[in-house]
Design a protein around this motif. Structure first.
Motif, PDB file in Angstrom:
ATOM      1  N   ALA A  86       0.763  -1.160  -0.062  1.00 21.69           N
ATOM      2  CA  ALA A  86      -0.038  -0.090  -0.131  1.00 21.69           C
ATOM      3  C   ALA A  86       0.773   1.296  -0.001  1.00 21.69           C
ATOM      4  CB  ALA A  86      -1.031  -0.071   1.172  1.00 21.69           C
ATOM      5  N   ASP A  87       1.858   1.176   0.839  1.00 22.42           N
ATOM      6  CA  ASP A  87       2.739   2.548   0.847  1.00 22.42           C
ATOM      7  C   ASP A  87       3.402   2.614  -0.407  1.00 22.42           C
ATOM      8  OD1 ASP A  87       2.165   3.241   3.366  1.00 22.42           O
ATOM      9  OD2 ASP A  87       3.608   2.177   4.445  1.00 22.42           O
ATOM     10  N   LEU A  88       4.070   1.498  -1.033  1.00 21.20           N
ATOM     11  CA  LEU A  88       4.634   1.495  -2.251  1.00 21.20           C
ATOM     12  C   LEU A  88       4.055   2.026  -3.445  1.00 21.20           C
ATOM     13  CD1 LEU A  88       6.719  -1.666  -1.847  1.00 21.20           C
ATOM     14  CD2 LEU A  88       7.665   0.599  -1.571  1.00 21.20           C
ATOM     15  N   PHE A  89       2.579   1.587  -3.407  1.00 21.56           N
ATOM     16  CA  PHE A  89       1.705   1.979  -4.465  1.00 21.56           C
ATOM     17  C   PHE A  89       1.472   3.357  -4.212  1.00 21.56           C
ATOM     18  CE2 PHE A  89       0.574  -2.633  -5.485  1.00 21.56           C
ATOM     19  CZ  PHE A  89       0.678  -2.435  -6.874  1.00 21.56           C
ATOM     20  N   LEU A  90       1.038   3.924  -3.084  1.00 24.49           N
ATOM     21  CA  LEU A  90       0.964   5.386  -2.790  1.00 24.49           C
ATOM     22  C   LEU A  90       2.115   6.266  -3.218  1.00 24.49           C
ATOM     23  CD1 LEU A  90      -0.538   7.760  -1.553  1.00 24.49           C
ATOM     24  CD2 LEU A  90       0.396   7.034   0.652  1.00 24.49           C
ATOM     25  N   ILE A  91       3.383   5.910  -3.222  1.00 24.59           N
ATOM     26  CA  ILE A  91       4.755   6.469  -3.409  1.00 24.59           C
ATOM     27  C   ILE A  91       4.345   6.617  -5.248  1.00 24.59           C
ATOM     28  CG2 ILE A  91       7.014   6.540  -3.699  1.00 24.59           C
ATOM     29  CD1 ILE A  91       7.129   5.735  -0.803  1.00 24.59           C
ATOM     30  N   ARG A  92       4.293   5.447  -5.478  1.00 31.78           N
ATOM     31  CA  ARG A  92       4.134   5.458  -6.847  1.00 31.78           C
ATOM     32  C   ARG A  92       2.933   6.211  -7.607  1.00 31.78           C
ATOM     33  NH1 ARG A  92       1.772   0.498 -11.224  1.00 31.78           N
ATOM     34  NH2 ARG A  92       2.722   1.413 -12.999  1.00 31.78           N
ATOM     35  N   GLN A  93       2.029   6.444  -7.268  1.00 31.72           N
ATOM     36  CA  GLN A  93       0.746   7.262  -7.555  1.00 31.72           C
ATOM     37  C   GLN A  93       1.216   8.580  -7.371  1.00 31.72           C
ATOM     38  OE1 GLN A  93      -2.764   7.165  -5.081  1.00 31.72           O
ATOM     39  NE2 GLN A  93      -3.858   7.860  -6.806  1.00 31.72           N
ATOM     40  N   THR A  94       1.856   8.816  -6.372  1.00 34.78           N
ATOM     41  CA  THR A  94       2.357  10.401  -5.989  1.00 34.78           C
ATOM     42  C   THR A  94       3.370  10.896  -6.950  1.00 34.78           C
ATOM     43  OG1 THR A  94       1.756  10.101  -3.516  1.00 34.78           O
ATOM     44  CG2 THR A  94       3.447  11.713  -4.469  1.00 34.78           C
ATOM     45  N   LEU A  95       4.389   9.934  -7.387  1.00 31.46           N
ATOM     46  CA  LEU A  95       5.182  10.247  -8.418  1.00 31.46           C
ATOM     47  C   LEU A  95       4.569  10.434  -9.752  1.00 31.46           C
ATOM     48  CD1 LEU A  95       8.226   8.184  -6.975  1.00 31.46           C
ATOM     49  CD2 LEU A  95       7.929  10.716  -6.890  1.00 31.46           C
ATOM     50  N   GLN A  96       3.774   9.375 -10.005  1.00 26.31           N
ATOM     51  CA  GLN A  96       2.960   9.630 -11.398  1.00 26.31           C
ATOM     52  C   GLN A  96       2.384  10.993 -11.491  1.00 26.31           C
ATOM     53  OE1 GLN A  96       0.641   5.910 -11.111  1.00 26.31           O
ATOM     54  NE2 GLN A  96       1.978   4.956 -12.741  1.00 26.31           N
ATOM     55  N   GLN A  97       1.630  11.453 -10.513  1.00 27.07           N
ATOM     56  CA  GLN A  97       0.894  12.936 -10.317  1.00 27.07           C
ATOM     57  C   GLN A  97       2.178  13.758 -10.579  1.00 27.07           C
ATOM     58  OE1 GLN A  97      -1.539  12.559  -7.164  1.00 27.07           O
ATOM     59  NE2 GLN A  97      -2.866  11.143  -7.937  1.00 27.07           N
ATOM     60  N   ALA A  98       3.173  13.726  -9.671  1.00 24.84           N
ATOM     61  CA  ALA A  98       4.103  14.561  -9.506  1.00 24.84           C
ATOM     62  C   ALA A  98       4.808  15.114 -10.832  1.00 24.84           C
ATOM     63  CB  ALA A  98       4.906  14.559  -8.483  1.00 24.84           C
ATOM     64  N   LEU A  99       5.171  13.816 -11.474  1.00 25.68           N
ATOM     65  CA  LEU A  99       6.074  13.604 -12.784  1.00 25.68           C
ATOM     66  C   LEU A  99       5.459  12.918 -13.810  1.00 25.68           C
ATOM     67  CD1 LEU A  99       9.199  12.371 -10.801  1.00 25.68           C
ATOM     68  CD2 LEU A  99       8.813  14.690 -11.316  1.00 25.68           C
ATOM     69  N   ALA A 115      18.246  20.709   0.260  1.00 21.53           N
ATOM     70  CA  ALA A 115      17.065  21.752   0.065  1.00 21.53           C
ATOM     71  C   ALA A 115      15.951  21.619   0.720  1.00 21.53           C
ATOM     72  CB  ALA A 115      16.824  21.728  -1.452  1.00 21.53           C
ATOM     73  N   PHE A 116      15.694  20.475   1.091  1.00 26.65           N
ATOM     74  CA  PHE A 116      14.518  20.056   2.014  1.00 26.65           C
ATOM     75  C   PHE A 116      14.792  19.714   3.461  1.00 26.65           C
ATOM     76  CE2 PHE A 116      12.856  19.680  -2.323  1.00 26.65           C
ATOM     77  CZ  PHE A 116      11.590  20.061  -2.041  1.00 26.65           C
ATOM     78  N   LEU A 141       4.760  15.859   0.585  1.00 25.95           N
ATOM     79  CA  LEU A 141       6.342  16.143   0.644  1.00 25.95           C
ATOM     80  C   LEU A 141       6.965  15.722  -0.504  1.00 25.95           C
ATOM     81  CD1 LEU A 141       8.652  17.306   2.130  1.00 25.95           C
ATOM     82  CD2 LEU A 141       8.835  15.352   3.516  1.00 25.95           C
ATOM     83  N   ILE A 142       6.752  14.129  -0.737  1.00 30.98           N
ATOM     84  CA  ILE A 142       7.076  13.413  -1.859  1.00 30.98           C
ATOM     85  C   ILE A 142       7.104  14.147  -3.148  1.00 30.98           C
ATOM     86  CG2 ILE A 142       6.997  11.289  -3.279  1.00 30.98           C
ATOM     87  CD1 ILE A 142       6.672   9.879  -0.501  1.00 30.98           C
ATOM     88  N   LYS A 143       5.920  14.543  -3.498  1.00 23.84           N
ATOM     89  CA  LYS A 143       5.452  15.432  -4.624  1.00 23.84           C
ATOM     90  C   LYS A 143       6.372  16.773  -4.897  1.00 23.84           C
ATOM     91  CE  LYS A 143       1.169  15.139  -5.532  1.00 23.84           C
ATOM     92  NZ  LYS A 143      -0.378  15.675  -5.388  1.00 23.84           N
ATOM     93  N   ARG A 144       6.427  17.337  -3.647  1.00 24.56           N
ATOM     94  CA  ARG A 144       7.241  18.640  -3.768  1.00 24.56           C
ATOM     95  C   ARG A 144       8.814  18.222  -4.078  1.00 24.56           C
ATOM     96  NH1 ARG A 144       4.480  19.887   0.438  1.00 24.56           N
ATOM     97  NH2 ARG A 144       6.070  19.753   2.176  1.00 24.56           N
ATOM     98  N   ILE A 145       9.365  17.261  -3.371  1.00 23.56           N
ATOM     99  CA  ILE A 145      10.616  16.913  -3.899  1.00 23.56           C
ATOM    100  C   ILE A 145      10.819  16.396  -5.098  1.00 23.56           C
ATOM    101  CG2 ILE A 145      12.566  15.177  -3.222  1.00 23.56           C
ATOM    102  CD1 ILE A 145      11.394  15.250  -0.245  1.00 23.56           C
ATOM    103  N   ALA A 146       9.810  15.524  -5.662  1.00 22.47           N
ATOM    104  CA  ALA A 146       9.886  15.122  -7.009  1.00 22.47           C
ATOM    105  C   ALA A 146      10.026  16.201  -7.919  1.00 22.47           C
ATOM    106  CB  ALA A 146       8.882  14.322  -7.431  1.00 22.47           C
ATOM    107  N   ARG A 147       9.105  17.221  -7.734  1.00 20.24           N
ATOM    108  CA  ARG A 147       8.990  18.439  -8.698  1.00 20.24           C
ATOM    109  C   ARG A 147      10.163  19.289  -8.644  1.00 20.24           C
ATOM    110  NH1 ARG A 147       6.362  17.857 -13.036  1.00 20.24           N
ATOM    111  NH2 ARG A 147       7.295  20.085 -13.381  1.00 20.24           N
ATOM    112  N   TRP A 148      10.723  19.287  -7.583  1.00 15.46           N
ATOM    113  CA  TRP A 148      12.055  20.187  -7.208  1.00 15.46           C
ATOM    114  C   TRP A 148      12.965  19.442  -8.036  1.00 15.46           C
ATOM    115  CZ3 TRP A 148      16.852  19.060  -5.479  1.00 15.46           C
ATOM    116  CH2 TRP A 148      17.784  20.389  -5.179  1.00 15.46           C
ATOM    117  N   CYS A 149      13.409  18.198  -8.029  1.00 13.89           N
ATOM    118  CA  CYS A 149      14.394  17.439  -8.699  1.00 13.89           C
ATOM    119  C   CYS A 149      14.277  17.670 -10.090  1.00 13.89           C
ATOM    120  CB  CYS A 149      14.045  15.947  -8.289  1.00 13.89           C
ATOM    121  SG  CYS A 149      14.704  15.544  -6.637  1.00 13.89           S
ATOM    122  N   LEU A 150      13.085  17.513 -10.713  1.00 13.02           N
ATOM    123  CA  LEU A 150      12.891  17.775 -12.245  1.00 13.02           C
ATOM    124  C   LEU A 150      13.162  19.181 -12.593  1.00 13.02           C
ATOM    125  CD1 LEU A 150      11.792  16.387 -14.762  1.00 13.02           C
ATOM    126  CD2 LEU A 150       9.554  17.374 -14.310  1.00 13.02           C
TER     127      LEU A 150
END
Length: 135
Positions: free
Chosen positions: A40-53, A94-95, A120-129
């Protein structure tokens, strides 16, 4: 030395995490191979990264889920007690204030199971990109 009873590979550490047989080819396959209570946590991270990136490609690199656009943006991976999130050393710097409750290391954020902060994961991912800083 410890020998995996399933595949016969030998390791220095007892019960070391590894892939028996063929490595996963997709992020979904990677997640589905993990213990059910971690999925569940892994799928949440995946979904978050798909939305952010949304423009990033999902791939497996270094046996980890990776988000890529002209270069590796970031990775994540399962561990026994946490999810390793790998946005690179500049992102961790940065974070720094937002990560004060996490165990961090050079380029690594350890996220305890059950404590995934999607925003937070979404913000970090967008910052990286957006900055070009990456794992």
């Amino acid at each position: 030395m410890w020998k995996c009873p399933k595949c016969g590979k030998e390791f220095k550490n007892m019960n070391q995490n590894h892939y028996c047989g063929e490595k996963p080819k997709t992020v979904e396959e990677y997640i589905m191979r993990q213990d059910e209570e971690k999925q569940a946590d892994l799928f949440l991270i995946r979904q978050t990264l798909q939305q952010a990136l949304p423009e990033a490609e999902e791939r497996i690199s270094w046996s980890m889920p990776t988000y890529w656009k002209k270069h590796n943006i970031l990775h994540f991976a399962v561990s026994k007690k946490h999810i390793g999130f790998y946005p690179g050393p500049e992102a961790v710097k940065a974070f720094k204030e937002e990560l004060k409750n996490y165990s961090v290391d050079k380029g690594t954020i350890r996220i305890p199971y059950g404590e995934v902060d999607a925003e937070l994961i979404k913000r970090i991912a967008r910052w990286c990109l957006d900055t070009g800083n990456h794992a």
